[in-house]
Design a protein around this motif. Sequence first.
Motif, short mmCIF file in Angstrom:
data_model
loop_
_atom_site.label_atom_id
_atom_site.label_comp_id
_atom_site.label_asym_id
_atom_site.label_seq_id
_atom_site.Cartn_x
_atom_site.Cartn_y
_atom_site.Cartn_z
N GLU A 8 -1.55 36.20 -18.84
CA GLU A 8 -1.00 37.17 -17.88
C GLU A 8 -1.81 38.47 -17.91
OE1 GLU A 8 1.37 36.91 -15.63
OE2 GLU A 8 1.82 34.83 -16.14
N ALA A 9 -2.23 38.90 -19.10
CA ALA A 9 -3.02 40.12 -19.21
C ALA A 9 -4.38 39.97 -18.53
CB ALA A 9 -3.20 40.50 -20.67
N TYR B 148 -9.57 52.37 -22.56
CA TYR B 148 -10.98 52.34 -22.95
C TYR B 148 -11.91 51.62 -21.97
CZ TYR B 148 -8.72 53.72 -27.29
OH TYR B 148 -7.94 54.37 -28.23
N GLN B 149 -11.37 50.78 -21.11
CA GLN B 149 -12.19 50.05 -20.13
C GLN B 149 -13.39 49.38 -20.81
OE1 GLN B 149 -11.57 49.85 -16.43
NE2 GLN B 149 -9.61 50.21 -17.46
N CYS B 150 -13.10 48.68 -21.90
CA CYS B 150 -14.15 48.00 -22.64
C CYS B 150 -13.69 46.58 -22.97
CB CYS B 150 -14.46 48.75 -23.93
SG CYS B 150 -13.16 48.61 -25.19
N PRO B 151 -14.61 45.69 -23.34
CA PRO B 151 -14.19 44.34 -23.73
C PRO B 151 -13.25 44.39 -24.93
CG PRO B 151 -16.57 44.42 -23.38
CD PRO B 151 -16.08 45.84 -23.35
N LEU B 152 -12.21 43.55 -24.91
CA LEU B 152 -11.24 43.45 -26.00
C LEU B 152 -11.39 42.09 -26.69
CD1 LEU B 152 -8.02 44.91 -24.31
CD2 LEU B 152 -9.81 46.14 -25.56
N LEU C 234 2.46 41.88 -26.62
CA LEU C 234 1.02 41.64 -26.64
C LEU C 234 0.42 41.95 -25.27
CD1 LEU C 234 -1.63 40.70 -27.82
CD2 LEU C 234 -0.92 38.32 -27.42
N ARG C 235 1.08 41.51 -24.21
CA ARG C 235 0.58 41.82 -22.87
C ARG C 235 0.53 43.34 -22.66
NH1 ARG C 235 3.37 40.02 -17.10
NH2 ARG C 235 1.94 41.18 -15.74
N THR C 236 1.58 44.02 -23.12
CA THR C 236 1.61 45.48 -23.01
C THR C 236 0.44 46.10 -23.75
OG1 THR C 236 4.03 45.49 -22.83
CG2 THR C 236 2.98 47.54 -23.48
N ASN D 267 -2.96 45.58 -22.04
CA ASN D 267 -3.11 46.46 -20.88
C ASN D 267 -3.32 47.91 -21.30
OD1 ASN D 267 -2.66 45.34 -17.94
ND2 ASN D 267 -1.44 44.05 -19.29
N GLN D 268 -2.59 48.36 -22.31
CA GLN D 268 -2.75 49.74 -22.75
C GLN D 268 -4.15 50.01 -23.28
OE1 GLN D 268 0.67 49.99 -25.42
NE2 GLN D 268 1.65 51.44 -24.05
#
Length: 482
Positions: A409-410, A368-372, A357-359, A362-363
């Motif tokens: 952590e993310a 996309y540099q957008c809100p997740l 999930l952390r991976t 981050n990916q």
Amino acid sequence: MKKTKKEFPDTFLWGGGIAANQAEGAYDAAGKGLSIADFHAYQKSLSKDDRLEHATLSVSDKMFETNPNAYYPKRYGIDFYHRFKEDIQLFKELGLQCFRTSFNWTRIFPKGIEDVPNEEGLMFYDALIDTLLENGIEPVMTISHYEMPTYLVEAYGGWLSRKTIDAYETFCQVLFERYHKKVKYWITFNQINLLSFNSLGFKESQTSNILEATYQSVHHQFIAQAKAKKLAKAYGEDILLGTMLSDKIAHPATCKPEDVLFSYRKNQMEYLFGDVAMRGYYPGYAFRFFEENQLDISMTEEDAVLLQENTMDYLSFSYYYTKINDAEKNSFSPMDKSKNPYLKSSEWGWEIDPLGLRTALNQYYDRYQCPLFLTENGIGATDQISADGAIHDPYRIDYLKKHFEQMKEAIYDGVDLIGYCLWAPIDIVSCSSAEMAKRYGVIHVDLDNEGNGTLERRKKDSFYWYQQVIQTNGHELNDPQY
């Protein structure tokens, strides 16, 4: 130097999510039409190790004929249609700050093509959304969650036809106009990258090339999504529109260069759905895939402009498990059942991979540099009621705790994660297997696979644990009681 956060932000939304077709029931109430989900019969012979992410529905020409000897759980759900007010009181007690559900398309447009929506259906969602808001819970609404009207399948072949784009656009116009002052967060399609009959709605008999029809249907969904965004712009910041993926970013089976490259290429075809939605165009790897598989996908210049000018506001996704990609199998199928030897699995054979999930977070953020927004995550398990009436589910608490730790952590890594929806705050009918025994909720519902039970709601141990997590904004993930 700017420092990243080490904790969940104060604005973080803790919530839960369900789908209308898995919970509401009342399949024939108040003018509702029939949807695809209403024909998903429970199969006693289904294996727990069935890891299909889509409903196992027949795609024969007679699939919409009701078998009098079969039980169709999604027609009845957990009777959320009649019990939503008491359930929302439980959600308030739990502390949910947001609640995700879907508009059942056929409750509002029974056939999908009507000129005027079914007012009784809209009144149900008026009451549902108002009750959420009155209890301080932000509604997160999915427009299409496997609830396509059967008429659109029979008449048009679902998303294989551009006529379905028009039907979806009309649906969105009605919803946006009615609820833009009440609903901020919207999701266009549930798990748009799960390429199943449930999401695409065409039968095998309606095409001579299944793979080509699949990606043609996907393209039409991309266009419908962009048209929805174009409509949403009229309401300014009242509406934030996101697409949703089922996370399928897999690990290479080994460090062999062949496995690494194959895994990268296969993962790209999962990124495709986010790339088009967030970047606004088809990447080169997609055109290569189409060419290598001799797929002729009809796209127009107008389509390209529409996609470019109407990208999504945020990316939402579900995360349950990870898989591995093995070059020797050479399969681009998202249903590849390769097992990761380093991971344990749930009762239903889904690998448990919190680090994954952390991976993934981050990916997606790097790309996309957008809100997740993580709008689905949880574990399906068999729950037992103890002699004292309690339901002890430490396995669910352990699963969630480890995933919340990796979310934190993310965030420390710099990921802009705005919220989380537990799948599910309450037991509902399983999407993939149409059973109740595969339970996700922190609230138990007394209902079995054949529809027997009192429908009584009962809090599990995980209810109190998640309540504490929300109260401390994810700071306290441990509890001596567990």
